[in-house]
Design a protein around this motif. Structure first.
Motif, PDB file in Angstrom:
ATOM      1  N   LYS A 866      81.645  12.553  31.056  1.00 31.71           N
ATOM      2  CA  LYS A 866      80.737  11.524  30.534  1.00 31.71           C
ATOM      3  C   LYS A 866      79.477  12.147  29.965  1.00 31.71           C
ATOM      4  O   LYS A 866      79.050  11.814  28.847  1.00 31.71           O
ATOM      5  CB  LYS A 866      80.386  10.543  31.656  1.00 31.71           C
ATOM      6  N   THR A 869      79.769  13.832  26.663  1.00 27.85           N
ATOM      7  CA  THR A 869      79.698  12.869  25.562  1.00 27.85           C
ATOM      8  C   THR A 869      78.254  12.472  25.291  1.00 27.85           C
ATOM      9  O   THR A 869      77.814  12.395  24.133  1.00 27.85           O
ATOM     10  CB  THR A 869      80.535  11.621  25.905  1.00 27.85           C
ATOM     11  N   ALA A 910      79.266   4.062  27.987  1.00 22.52           N
ATOM     12  CA  ALA A 910      78.711   5.184  28.752  1.00 22.52           C
ATOM     13  C   ALA A 910      77.228   5.343  28.489  1.00 22.52           C
ATOM     14  O   ALA A 910      76.438   5.585  29.409  1.00 22.52           O
ATOM     15  CB  ALA A 910      79.459   6.455  28.390  1.00 22.52           C
TER      16      ALA A 910
END
Length: 984
Positions: A866, A869, A910
């Motif tokens: 996560k 990203t 996210a």
């Protein structure tokens, strides 16, 4: 409505700025000696040995020679060793390091001889014990100097009690190890050609030889045919050769080529190869000044005939016939000096033609002049066919005085220059009509690595260890000969770093000849053996083999050292009551110094309290040249006395080159002196240079490279300094459990867990470059440019009780303990400085710590994915803001509140799960899945993300500098809600 900023107080003193006494400038050259003195005072090495319950790890030190100041290769070598020892200690081992010195041998003896020559003295006129004492004193002096120079590099070890090959116990054990070969039947005296230094008057081992360009005489010599068997004529006739060839072939000469004219007087055969095609040729015409003559009939390899005639200035020639190589055995030749005036019949013997696989048609003539006393191939051929050995060349490189024509002529002068012998032989060949051509050739040639003088192969009686002799010693697990044990050890027992070292050592062991142990010198451990007077080396009672005699020798050496061997009457003391002293001769040759260092496993690993239980080291680590040196001799020695290799691992490093990749040379002025680097930068910069490079290949070093290393050091130091400042006043009461931390902190813990595995794996594999690169990238990219950059706002401006600030400082503390211990094996002084800045104390030291265990549950792969990203999207935002900063639209990222368009729903989700404005260091930020407008900023490598610049609304908080709508609406003028609450 904003407050009146003219009445806003200065909040500078309310911000929790980093506070530390850790200096920005390292001052390493001045401060490092203080830490060295401190470590000695608190006894770091001894205190580490007191830690119990740890698995031993032993790096056995390959001993340097005690005869000069350290060079950069020494610094590279000892620093790598130190990193190995320190890293294993901090990973939980009892990592022992006993430094040692090679104190015997030619390097030291040569220095004393140089002093004698400078005073006009002759070593041979001095009592041998007195001379040896001078050698010992010289070595002692350099041991003291080198010890301090090694310590200055930050190398840890048992410096108070190193090992010296000249210690009495060491000399006794070396003699004992030699006598094991005496007793197991592998020791023998043989007469064969060995590499010989006329300057140093001794045989040399392969490890003592280096190769340099050398210009040699090259000559083509005619050996006249004096007898031809019928089968050669039959072959010629069957080939349809004209009858006139019959009369000419009896005038033929076989031509050889050599670059060592001085060996011609020792010729005893000419070799050919049955697989090569040969021909009979006639010289038709020559150029001016040619040695060749029209009408000469020659036998040459067909592939080489044209090049030979070109060298001989032959302008026209004719091939008369082909000759099958097998028929050449039917020729008998005469030595070129047969019948020469003044030769006194010395060379009036037949020279046979013999088949040899070593003969090629790559160069030369297709025939090889064979002098069994002066080359290994020649010697082996001589053994096979019973050729006589010659003893024409004396230890000083001159011909024996009574050798006709050449008596007393010198091959190599005492100064290492060419003597007249080559030219005199060439002149004699010309007078005898045997010289077909001559010239000069520049080629690679063996030289002594000490005197730098050219070497010769010389037949001389020497003592050897037979490495293929079957052993019945109860240690045959890995084979019944030294060679078999060595090969099995390499194949099954030893791990090589890099792996190429395995093949190198294996191929050497497969093909090496018997080990030459003897040296005709004075400073060393003598070959402690006696031979029966009048007996031949092949007689079964030639060598005295008596355990009682051996025990007496060992006891004497233990008490008085090896000098006792040279004491008047020692033979009678040792043999008295056991054997008739008058019936035996005492051997006064000394052992090859590589036998000394090859035996160190016995008197260091086996005998010392800080040795190993089985006398085997975990690792030997030296330069790549030691595959033919210390690794090699240690293997041979231990396989003969222990039955296997004395090490489980072999690590090798390359050589040091200048910045252009050239070999360092004082004459070129491109050497780098370790002490000069230390005086300018400090030893830690030198150590960092070692860590930043792949030591398994050759290393480059110079001014620009060191400047780059120093720059990397400064960047790392600033990261550590910031961390120290951020941790000021940290207490256990602040600590936050990992489960309660924000995601960003948990991501850092994940990275620590990853790094812990990578660092330990890297150190275990001796990959210091990999360890440093991973840690440096982490510090500069993950920490300084990302985590610290984001969290400085919370650290500076959050209230001390805030979870976010406490979590950040908890992570800083966890970072501190890991980074300092991870870096400590490399930057030994700097990490001590960092540690003491936080944990001062009389007995405090980073080098008493272990690398902390890092909980496995810190790893969180989904979280890491996560945040990978998030960082990609952050790159687009920061790049977009940089455009605005460059255009001077904004001065800082906090003036912005960008709109971030994200195409992928899961990515958008996210981003929304965290405070992405905080991550991007903006005062506000909007996230949207709406289509990107055309003006949105994009990065081609990050698809699906676009950024539209917007200014942040509101006023600037005078404490945290964020632009927020609520600034000016709180109790404390000019502050935002967060800062207002923090001020109370």
């Amino acid at each position: 409505m904003c407050a009146d900023t003219t009445t806003v107080p200065d909040y500078k003193d309310t911000v929790f700025l980093p506070e530390t006494d850790f200096p920005m400038r390292a001052g390493l050259p001045q401060r490092e000696p203080e830490w060295l003195a401190r470590w000695e005072e608190i006894g770091i090495y001894d205190r580490l040995r007191e830690k119990t319950g740890r698995k031993p790890f032993t790096l056995h030190d390959g001993p340097p020679y005690a005869n000069g100041h350290l060079h950069i290769g020494h610094a590279l070598n000892k620093t790598i060793k130190d990193m190995i020892v320190r890293s294993h200690q901090m990973m939980g081992f009892d990592a022992r390091y006993v430094p040692g010195w090679d104190c015997h041998g030619l390097p030291i003896e040569w220095k004393i001889e140089e002093q004698y020559r400078a005073k006009g003295l002759n070593k041979d006129d001095v009592d041998v014990v007195a001379f040896r004492q001078e050698c010992r004193k010289f070595a002692e002096g350099w041991v003291q100097i080198q010890r301090e120079e090694f310590k200055r590099l930050g190398v840890t070890g048992n410096w108070a009690d190193p090992y010296l090959t000249m210690d009495f116990h060491a000399e006794a054990v070396i003699a004992e190890e030699f006598m094991k070969f005496l007793m197991n039947g592998t020791l023998y005296q043989g007469s064969k050609p060995v590499m010989w230094s006329p300057v140093e008057k001794t045989a040399l081992a392969e490890a003592e030889v280096e190769y340099h360009d050398h210009t040699s005489h090259q000559i083509w010599v005619k050996f006249p045919v004096v007898a031809v068997k019928d089968r050669l004529f039959a072959f010629v006739e069957s080939a349809g050769v004209d009858e006139t060839v019959h009369s000419e072939i009896e005038k033929a000469h076989v031509v050889i080529w050599t670059t060592t004219p001085w060996t011609i007087p020792q010729n005893r055969a000419v070799a050919f190869n049955p697989e090569i095609a040969y021909g009979i040729y006639r010289v038709e015409q020559t150029l001016e000044n040619a040695q060749a003559k029209s009408g000469d009939i020659l036998i040459l390899a067909c592939e080489l005939a044209a090049s030979v005639f070109q060298q001989a200035k032959v302008s026209a020639f004719k091939q008369l016939a082909y000759v099958q190589a097998e028929t050449l055995r039917g020729l008998t030749l005469a030595h070129p000096f047969r019948g020469l005036e003044g030769s006194a019949g010395e060379w009036d013997f037949d020279v046979p033609m013999l088949p040899g696989e070593h003969v090629t048609d790559d160069a030369g003539t297709g025939f090889v002049h064979t002098a069994p006393s002066h080359g290994d191939d020649d010697y082996q051929l001589g053994l096979k066919f019973g050729l006589p050995m010659t003893y024409n060349v004396l230890e000083d490189g001159s011909y024996r005085a009574d050798l006709p024509l050449f008596g007393g002529q010198v091959i190599i002068t005492p100064e290492g220059k060419e003597g007249p012998a080559n030219v005199e032989v060439i002149k004699a060949l010309a007078r005898a009509g045997g010289l077909f051509a001559k010239g000069k050739l520049k080629h690679s040639y063996p030289h002594s690595w000490r005197s730098k003088a050219p070497l010769i192969y010389r037949n001389t009686p020497q003592w050897f260890v037979a490495i293929d002799h079957p052993l019945d010693d109860g240690m045959g697990t890995y084979g019944d000969t030294i060679r078999k044990r060595a090969l099995r050890s390499i194949e099954e027992l030893v791990k090589f770093t890099p792996i190429s070292g395995r093949n190198r050592l294996h191929s050497m062991m497969e093909t090496r000849p018997d080990w030459v142990l003897s040296r005709q010198r004075a400073w060393g451990v003598p070959l402690t053996c006696f031979v029966k007077k009048g007996a031949k080396p092949t007689d079964p009672d030639f060598l005295l083999k008596d355990p009682a005699v051996n025990a007496r020798i060992s006891a004497a050496f233990e008490a008085e050292g090896a000098d006792v061997w040279y004491r008047q009457g020692f033979k009678a003391e040792v043999l008295g009551g056991l054997h008739d002293p008058e019936a035996y001769e005492q051997i006064f040759d000394v052992l090859d110094v590589w036998f000394d260092s090859g035996s160190t496993h016995a008197f260091v690993l086996r005998d010392r309290p800080d040795g190993t239980e089985d006398g085997i080291a975990d690792v030997y680590m030296e330069g790549t040249d030691q595959h033919r040196g210390w690794f090699h001799s240690s293997m041979l020695q231990a396989c003969g006395t222990k039955g296997r290799a004395p090490y489980r691992g072999v690590v090798t490093h390359g050589f040091t080159l200048d910045e252009k990749g050239m070999k360092m040379s004082k004459s070129l002025g491109n050497t780098v002196v370790p002490q000069e680097v230390i005086d300018q930068y400090g030893a830690d910069i030198l150590r960092l240079w070692v860590a930043q490079a792949d030591f398994t290949v050759d290393q480059r070093i110079g001014k620009e490279i060191l400047k780059g290393t120093a720059d990397s050091y400064r960047r790392l130091r600033n990261t550590l300094r910031y961390m120290l400042g951020a941790l000021g006043g940290f207490s256990e009461e602040e600590r936050v459990a990992p489960a309660d931390m924000p995601e960003l902190e948990r991501w850092v813990l994940h990275r620590l867990a990853e790094l812990d595995t990578e660092v330990r794996r890297g150190y275990a594999a001796y990959d210091f470059q990999g360890v440093f690169q991973k840690l440096f990238t982490f510090c500069t990219s993950d920490l300084s440019a990302f985590y610290f950059d984001i969290r400085k706002d919370a650290l500076y401006c959050d209230a001390p009780s805030s979870l976010r600030r406490r979590a950040a400082r908890t992570v800083m503390d966890l970072l501190f303990h890991r980074l300092t211990t991870w870096f400590a094996p490399i930057l030994v002084f700097t990490m001590e400085d960092v540690w003491l800045s936080r944990f001062p104390g009389a007995d405090s030291s980073i080098h008493l710590q272990d690398m902390p265990e890092t909980p496995a549950d810190w790893r969180d792969e989904p979280l890491a994915a996560k945040w990978a990203t998030l960082r990609q999207v952050r790159r687009v935002v920061t790049a977009a803001l940089e455009v605005q900063r460059t255009a001077k639209v904004i001065g800082a990222s906090l003036e912005a509140a960008p709109v971030v368009h994200v195409r992928e729903p899961d990515v958008l989700s996210a981003l929304k799960s965290v405070d992405f404005a905080e991550v991007c260091i903006t005062s506000d930020l909007a996230l949207t899945g709406d289509p990107m407008p055309s003006e949105a900023f994009r990065l081609p490598e990050v698809q699906g993300v676009g950024v539209v610049f917007e200014r942040a609304e509101g006023a600037k908080c005078e404490r945290c500098w964020q632009y927020l709508p609520d600034v000016g609406t709180h109790k404390h003028p000019g502050t935002c809600a967060r800062c207002n609450d923090a001020l109370g």
